[in-house]
Design a protein around this motif. Structure first.
Motif, short mmCIF file in Angstrom:
data_model
loop_
_atom_site.label_atom_id
_atom_site.label_comp_id
_atom_site.label_asym_id
_atom_site.label_seq_id
_atom_site.Cartn_x
_atom_site.Cartn_y
_atom_site.Cartn_z
N ASP A 1 3.93 -2.82 -9.47
CA ASP A 1 3.62 -2.44 -7.94
C ASP A 1 2.61 -1.68 -7.75
O ASP A 1 1.78 -2.02 -6.63
CB ASP A 1 4.91 -1.77 -7.31
N TYR A 2 2.28 -0.74 -8.45
CA TYR A 2 0.97 0.34 -8.40
C TYR A 2 -0.17 -0.61 -8.50
O TYR A 2 -0.98 -0.43 -7.75
CB TYR A 2 1.19 1.44 -9.29
N LEU A 3 -0.38 -1.61 -9.54
CA LEU A 3 -1.38 -2.19 -9.76
C LEU A 3 -1.69 -3.31 -8.78
O LEU A 3 -2.79 -3.48 -8.29
CB LEU A 3 -1.17 -2.83 -11.14
N ASP B 1 3.88 -5.41 -21.54
CA ASP B 1 3.81 -4.07 -21.45
C ASP B 1 2.95 -3.74 -20.41
O ASP B 1 2.51 -4.66 -19.78
CB ASP B 1 3.55 -3.58 -22.86
N LYS B 2 2.74 -2.58 -20.32
CA LYS B 2 1.73 -1.84 -19.04
C LYS B 2 0.39 -2.51 -19.45
O LYS B 2 -0.41 -2.53 -18.79
CB LYS B 2 2.00 -0.35 -19.11
N GLU B 3 0.27 -2.32 -20.78
CA GLU B 3 -1.24 -2.53 -21.17
C GLU B 3 -1.80 -4.02 -20.84
O GLU B 3 -2.66 -4.35 -20.44
CB GLU B 3 -1.35 -2.59 -22.65
N GLU B 4 -0.75 -5.04 -21.08
CA GLU B 4 -1.05 -6.48 -20.69
C GLU B 4 -1.11 -6.40 -19.09
O GLU B 4 -2.02 -7.13 -18.73
CB GLU B 4 0.04 -7.21 -21.19
N ALA B 5 -0.28 -5.90 -18.45
CA ALA B 5 -0.50 -5.88 -16.94
C ALA B 5 -1.72 -5.27 -16.40
O ALA B 5 -2.24 -5.76 -15.64
CB ALA B 5 0.83 -4.80 -16.38
N LEU B 6 -2.18 -4.04 -16.90
CA LEU B 6 -3.41 -3.60 -16.62
C LEU B 6 -4.58 -4.45 -16.82
O LEU B 6 -5.27 -4.74 -16.18
CB LEU B 6 -3.49 -2.12 -17.49
N ARG B 7 -4.45 -5.07 -18.22
CA ARG B 7 -5.64 -6.05 -18.45
C ARG B 7 -5.87 -7.10 -17.45
O ARG B 7 -6.79 -7.67 -17.18
CB ARG B 7 -5.53 -6.45 -19.85
N LEU C 1 0.81 -1.19 -0.09
CA LEU C 1 0.00 0.10 0.04
C LEU C 1 0.81 1.27 -0.04
O LEU C 1 0.57 2.48 -0.69
CB LEU C 1 -0.94 -0.07 1.31
N ARG C 2 2.07 1.43 0.67
CA ARG C 2 2.85 2.36 0.84
C ARG C 2 3.56 2.56 -0.51
O ARG C 2 3.75 3.56 -1.18
CB ARG C 2 3.87 2.32 1.69
N ARG C 3 3.90 1.33 -1.01
CA ARG C 3 4.54 1.42 -2.39
C ARG C 3 3.55 2.00 -3.50
O ARG C 3 4.07 2.78 -4.54
CB ARG C 3 4.96 -0.10 -2.83
N ASN C 4 2.14 1.64 -3.45
CA ASN C 4 1.27 2.03 -4.44
C ASN C 4 1.29 3.56 -4.35
O ASN C 4 1.21 4.50 -5.15
CB ASN C 4 -0.04 1.30 -4.02
N GLY D 1 6.02 7.58 -18.41
CA GLY D 1 7.43 7.75 -17.71
C GLY D 1 7.70 6.69 -16.52
O GLY D 1 8.80 6.85 -16.31
N THR D 2 6.71 5.95 -16.34
CA THR D 2 6.79 4.96 -15.27
C THR D 2 7.39 3.63 -15.72
O THR D 2 6.90 3.19 -16.61
CB THR D 2 5.61 4.72 -14.49
N ALA D 3 8.45 3.22 -14.90
CA ALA D 3 9.12 1.95 -15.26
C ALA D 3 7.95 0.83 -15.03
O ALA D 3 6.95 0.79 -14.26
CB ALA D 3 10.22 1.51 -14.51
N LEU D 4 7.91 -0.44 -15.81
CA LEU D 4 7.11 -1.22 -15.91
C LEU D 4 7.14 -2.03 -14.29
O LEU D 4 6.05 -2.23 -13.89
CB LEU D 4 7.44 -2.44 -16.83
N PRO D 5 8.11 -2.31 -13.70
CA PRO D 5 8.26 -2.99 -12.45
C PRO D 5 7.49 -2.02 -11.32
O PRO D 5 6.63 -2.46 -10.45
CB PRO D 5 9.69 -3.13 -11.93
N ASP D 6 7.76 -0.71 -11.46
CA ASP D 6 6.98 0.35 -10.61
C ASP D 6 5.52 0.39 -10.86
O ASP D 6 4.61 0.28 -10.12
CB ASP D 6 7.48 1.61 -10.88
N TYR D 7 5.15 0.12 -12.10
CA TYR D 7 3.73 0.00 -12.68
C TYR D 7 3.04 -1.07 -12.09
O TYR D 7 1.82 -1.06 -11.60
CB TYR D 7 3.53 0.13 -14.05
#
Length: 571
Positions: free
Chosen positions: A482-484, A530-536, A457-460, A474-480
């Protein structure tokens, strides 16, 4: 000896009374105004002047009006008939008061809090010649779904000898059911009810224990991340409209306690009316009977005289301590203690005391501390355990948690569930902010798993703040990722749907199972193109978990949805 005085000064709901004999601190007095007797309490004595707070509207009072001193402290009547009742701060039964006075309650009308003509089937638990202590059980009567134990009066002291005890039969509150003799030879009758001063804690027990066992509220964010202990204390501060009252109502319905006491100490009339309308219709999920059957409501709206706010707080906690003496677990919900503090500030100003921060009295912290200190887990004389858990809602102006009432409360409570306007506005309920809340109590969730939940939660939050500056691109995929993960954990576990019969309350075993399942997902190192696949992927996962939350525990539908989640994770 009859003691009287006369009013020499009136300042709002505070009056100064000149007397010839003596006056006692916290003594109850009655102001005689035409045919009315207005109840007041002595809050300061200086020479031959007693300053009193009046629990009624003081319109029409004038200097010279006569005052009668009662030589009694502000007390409540404790006995069978309390459950299911709605009282004001002076323990007047409001439904009966409304029947007598109509929609507009008249001042100076005080009714008996307990029905004196109702007969209760008394069963004795002691016999002639037994030696007992104050607070020990002498018998019981059935009240709703409970055994209401009749105890030796708390006001007595020493070892008491039973010299008379009634047989099993029906008695009303006016009939003596036992007679005892103290060590000095004084004899006293015992009735089904007894009186006790509200500002003095009931201490008829062997020892006070450190709270350790969690209180299961069935609110996932509370039980798993910010737990409360049986006999502990916690506060729920938050801005207006953030969901304090709804959260307290859900807690009162689903928390694993025996009796709930609600003290509406200065809340707005609309919210109180909602509580009064809702509770008689709600069904207790444990007993399948009306929730009001194990509830006592102390109702004092913000439109009532301010002095009554203080009495409602103390009346509620005294009733809670009384039922604790029976070996029951009590949850006291005070809403909102900010209005009580404002009443203290108003009275302090009229007493012309030196003000503290934001004009609150200098003794604000000690008053709040003395209230929360009356919570606790106790071992009774028969080794049974009883507890009073206190929850205080705080309404800081503008949602500012740095104001004196919130800060004074934070110094004495064991858990802090801070409600956030931002989470409330984004429809994340309960709106408890996991980034500012904390608890000193132990959760039933594995500590490693709990810390992993806090960490994601803190990382998010960190990545979310970064994305506001540099954007998602501009956000790196590993960070993104963690956000998801943080968003997934927040949406499927921390949030609950109060309109879903299954999701509105989650039992302990289900919480452990689901948290362990989610922990394995949070610890998984996912690799996406990519981020799109992670989001989906996380959107699909979130939707499946939302469906899982609405499935009955271990049902076929639950197992089917769980299998779909497992298949998605294995891809």
């Amino acid at each position: 000896m009859e003691r009287k005085g006369s009013i020499v000064k009136i300042n709002g709901n505070m009056v100064s009374v000149c007397f010839d004999t003596f006056a006692i601190q916290n003594e109850v007095a009655y102001i005689l105004c035409k045919k009315e007797r207005l109840k007041a309490e002595v809050i300061r004595v200086t020479n031959n002047i007693a300053e009193m707070q009046v629990f009624e509207n003081t319109t029409g009072l004038k200097t010279g009006d006569e005052v009668e001193f009662s030589e009694e402290l502000l007390s409540v009547e404790l006995g069978p008939g309390l459950l299911g009742q709605i009282f004001d701060g002076l323990q007047n039964p409001l439904p009966q008061l409304a029947q007598k006075c109509g929609f507009f309650l008249k001042r100076g009308v005080y009714l008996k809090p307990l029905p004196e003509d109702v007969e209760w089937l008394f069963t004795p638990l002691i016999k002639l010649g037994d030696k007992i202590r104050p607070g020990e059980r002498i018998g019981f009567v059935p009240e709703k779904t409970f055994r209401h134990y009749i105890m030796a009066p708390f006001a007595l002291s020493g070892i008491l000898e039973v010299i008379k005890i009634s047989v099993q039969e029906k008695y009303n509150l006016k009939q003596a059911i036992a007679r005892i003799k103290d060590q000095d030879g004084n004899e006293k009758d015992i009735f089904l009810s007894q009186s006790w001063p509200v500002k003095i804690p009931i201490r008829c027990y062997l020892e006070k224990l450190k709270p350790s066992q969690p209180l299961i509220t069935k609110m996932r964010i509370i039980d798993s991340l910010f737990p409360v202990a049986l006999g502990g204390t916690y506060c729920v501060p938050g801005p207006f409209g953030a969901g304090k009252t709804v959260l307290q109502q859900l807690t009162s319905r689903h928390a694993q306690v025996d009796i709930v006491i609600i003290a509406a100490c200065g809340e707005r009339a609309g919210e109180v009316v909602e509580t009064l309308k809702t509770f008689p219709e709600l069904i207790d999920p444990v007993t399948n009977k009306p929730l009001i059957d194990r509830t006592v409501i102390i109702c004092n709206t913000s439109s009532m005289p301010v002095a009554a706010r203080e009495s409602s707080v103390y009346t509620a906690v005294t009733i809670a301590e009384y039922y604790r003496q029976m070996g029951l677990n009590i949850l006291l919900l005070a809403d909102s203690t900010s209005r009580w503090a404002q009443a203290m500030r108003e009275m302090s100003g009229r007493l012309e005391e030196i003000p503290g921060e934001e004009a609150f009295p200098a003794y604000l912290e000690s008053r709040i501390a003395s209230f929360y200190e009356r919570a606790g887990l106790v071992r009774l004389y028969d080794n049974a355990l009883g507890s009073v858990t206190i929850s205080g809602a705080v309404s800081p102006a503008g949602g500012n948690f740095e104001e004196p009432v919130t800060q004074a409360t934070l110094k004495v409570v064991g858990a802090f569930h801070g409600l956030s306007r931002q989470r409330s506005d984004s429809r994340r309920y309960p709106a408890i902010d996991p980034l500012i809340s904390w608890s000193k109590y132990k959760s039933f969730i594995n500590e490693t798993q709990k810390q992993a939940g806090h960490k994601i939660l803190r990382r998010n939050h960190e990545v979310s703040e970064m994305m506001k500056v540099i954007g998602e691109e501009g956000t790196a995929l590993p960070d993104y990722i963690d956000y998801l993960k943080g968003e997934f954990f927040d949406f499927v576990y921390l949030q609950q749907n109060a309109f879903d019969q299954v999701d509105e309350a989650t039992a302990e075993d289900r919480q452990k199972y689901i948290f362990n399942f989610i922990y394995s997902i949070l610890e998984t190192a996912f690799s996406f193109i990519d981020k799109e696949e992670a989001l989906r992927f996380f959107q699909m996962l979130r939707q499946l978990f939302k469906s899982l939350n609405s499935c009955h525990w271990n049902s076929e539908e639950f197992k089917k949805t769980e299998k779909e989640i497992t298949l998605l994770l294995e891809k």
